[in-house]
Design an enzyme around this catalytic site. Structure first.
Site, PDB file in Angstrom:
ATOM      1  N   ASP A 153       0.675  -0.680   1.918  1.00  0.00           N
ATOM      2  CA  ASP A 153       1.459   0.541   2.051  1.00  0.00           C
ATOM      3  C   ASP A 153       1.706   1.163   0.682  1.00  0.00           C
ATOM      4  O   ASP A 153       1.491   0.543  -0.360  1.00  0.00           O
ATOM      5  CB  ASP A 153       2.761   0.338   2.842  1.00  0.00           C
ATOM      6  CG  ASP A 153       3.817  -0.458   2.098  1.00  0.00           C
ATOM      7  OD1 ASP A 153       3.613  -0.783   0.911  1.00  0.00           O
ATOM      8  OD2 ASP A 153       4.862  -0.745   2.689  1.00  0.00           O
ATOM      9  N   ILE A 154       2.121   2.409   0.703  1.00  0.00           N
ATOM     10  CA  ILE A 154       2.301   3.187  -0.524  1.00  0.00           C
ATOM     11  C   ILE A 154       3.636   2.831  -1.159  1.00  0.00           C
ATOM     12  O   ILE A 154       4.679   2.856  -0.495  1.00  0.00           O
ATOM     13  CB  ILE A 154       2.230   4.692  -0.206  1.00  0.00           C
ATOM     14  CG1 ILE A 154       0.848   5.042   0.359  1.00  0.00           C
ATOM     15  CG2 ILE A 154       2.524   5.528  -1.447  1.00  0.00           C
ATOM     16  CD1 ILE A 154       0.753   6.421   0.954  1.00  0.00           C
ATOM     17  N   GLU A 212       3.705   4.921   6.279  1.00  0.00           N
ATOM     18  CA  GLU A 212       2.858   4.887   5.082  1.00  0.00           C
ATOM     19  C   GLU A 212       2.053   3.596   4.986  1.00  0.00           C
ATOM     20  O   GLU A 212       1.552   3.236   3.923  1.00  0.00           O
ATOM     21  CB  GLU A 212       3.720   5.057   3.818  1.00  0.00           C
ATOM     22  CG  GLU A 212       4.600   3.883   3.455  1.00  0.00           C
ATOM     23  CD  GLU A 212       5.957   3.902   4.140  1.00  0.00           C
ATOM     24  OE1 GLU A 212       6.882   3.280   3.620  1.00  0.00           O
ATOM     25  OE2 GLU A 212       6.089   4.553   5.208  1.00  0.00           O
TER      26      GLU A 212
END
Length: 472
Positions: free
Chosen positions: A344-345, A387
């Site tokens: 994930d970001i 995300e």
């Protein structure tokens, strides 16, 4: 006026020119005036048309009655009315009459100076002295010059604040309308709407309820313990534009679709009343939210059998689960390795909060594009949710998967995302990696990768972590 008075006016005008906050203005004026006058209080009060009451800058713009006693507030309101007819009101203490001398000077314990805009009194500056003092004609002239210039500054600050509120309102309306262009997940849209309205109406807590048959279920945020909120929403009907509690501190605004209530937005405070202007804004934001939620429901029905995530172009979560089941069967049948990456970001919420959700969506799209470009033809990337991305690596052992994962991490880190003509931002990802074990079921694979992702985030982010079975 003498040289000292001129110098004091110079300091006051300099402060007025360089201050953009009324509260700071009142605080910073006191030491300047105290060079000449022994003050016990200095305060700026202004009239708020929305609530039809005076407000004071003390205590962060809370209503004046929270700062003064009710009796004192009545006196100050009377003073405000008198200021429409005269330049000053001297001695607001009831038992202290004005003593005016032949030379025009007065004995004063307090002085209230009008703040005027377009020949209308919009507030006043209140000065209170520790002891009775004689104010001479030059003193009154000094205050008259000062109050004129202060009026312009205060009005500019108030108007600027109102313009900003209007700007924020229209931005929120636009953002809520725009959500549906890029987001179709009902569970994702509701929190976005809640956050936008919550930022706009900062003095009240915002709750979003979705109606399920005959009951309202809290959808955002995670908890609401106030009984008044639940009592109020039970009174809603589809004929209401909004309803409020008797004290106007809580308001419920129905979400309407095809004439039926599908939920409601609630604004609640234990301190501040909802102003007429705030109610108008929330009504309009609720109408726009109703349209967005209605469309989300429609799109959800259309897309529930689709395979592609609309924003990123990757497989959606449902398709990921199908492909995982397929690859799990192949790996077991052919006795070939299978790895999964969960990523994930890093600090994704910061992009939304700092630059807005449009930039957040751009970050998701560009990150997905980099991931897709760096993978092999037979790898299977999916948007798992929010995300977070999940990638299946068929016929790949853990050492080979580490190389792929590191290549992804590095490519995203080196990506430059232009958000304005002269401004770029950088994005990083955290990566968790796991290989299917002979005893695993399909879900174990991505759960292990997700656990490794958690460890990557906890240990500093922007890194690749391989799942390790701590039981062995």
């Amino acid at each position: 006026m003498n040289t000292n008075d001129n110098f004091m006016l110079y300091k006051i005008f300099n402060l007025i020119c360089n201050c953009d906050n009324i509260e700071n203005l009142a605080e910073d004026l006191k030491p300047i005036f105290s060079d000449k006058y022994d003050l016990s209080e200095i305060n700026i009060l202004y009239y708020d048309e929305n609530i039809k009451k005076l407000k004071t800058v003390i205590k962060n713009f809370e209503p004046a009655q929270d700062y003064y006693s009710k009796e004192k507030m009545d006196i100050l309101n009377n003073i405000f009315n008198k200021l429409n007819l005269s330049n000053f009101v001297i001695n607001d203490d009831i038992d202290l009459p004005d003593d005016i001398f032949d030379n025009g000077s007065v004995i004063a314990k307090s002085l209230n100076l009008p703040l005027k805009y377009e020949n209308k009194t919009v507030g006043f500056l209140r000065l209170k002295f520790r002891n009775k003092i004689e104010l001479k004609q030059e003193d009154l002239k000094l205050f008259e010059i000062f109050s004129f210039n202060l009026s312009l500054k205060v009005i500019n600050i108030i108007l600027s604040k109102q313009i900003q509120v209007n700007s924020d309102f229209y931005k929120s309306m636009k953002d809520i309308a725009k959500i549906i262009e890029t987001q179709y997940d009902f569970q994702y849209i509701i929190p976005l709407i809640g956050e936008m309205i919550d930022k706009f109406v900062m003095n009240h807590l915002i709750y979003i309820f979705i109606k399920n048959e005959n009951s309202y279920n809290l959808y955002w945020p995670s908890a609401c313990w106030n009984k008044k909120v639940y009592e109020l929403i039970e009174q809603l009907s589809n004929e209401d534009e909004y309803i409020t509690t008797e004290d106007k501190k809580t308001g419920a605004f129905p979400l309407i679709s095809e004439g039926e209530i599908i939920g409601c937005i609630v604004a609640h405070s234990t301190i501040d009343k909802l102003t007429d202007e705030e109610i108008h804004y929330i009504v309009e934001l609720t109408k726009q939210s109703s349209i967005t939620i209605e469309r989300a429901n429609t799109y959800s029905e259309i897309l529930q059998n689709a395979t592609m995530d609309a924003l990123t172009g990757l497989n959606n979560r449902r398709q990921f689960e199908i492909r995982l089941s397929e690859q799990y069967s192949i790996a077991n049948r052919q006795d070939t390795p299978l790895c999964a990456i969960m990523t994930d970001i890093d600090f994704f919420k910061k992009f939304n909060d700092t630059y807005g959700h449009a930039i957040g969506d751009l970050v998701l799209k560009q990150t997905a594009s980099v991931i897709k470009n760096e993978l092999r033809e037979y790898d299977i990337p999916s948007r798992y949710g929010g995300e977070e991305f999940c990638i299946l690596l068929p016929q790949t052992n853990i050492e080979e998967a580490k190389i792929v994962a590191e290549r992804l991490r590095s490519a995203v880190e080196n990506m430059e995302l232009e958000i304005e003509s002269d401004k770029t931002i950088h994005v990083t990802i955290s990566v968790g990696l796991a290989q299917l074990d002979i005893k695993d079921i399909a879900e174990d694979l991505y759960m292990k990768a997700d656990k490794a992702l958690y460890d990557a985030k906890e240990s500093g982010r922007n890194k690749v972590v391989v799942y390790k079975n701590k039981g062995r």
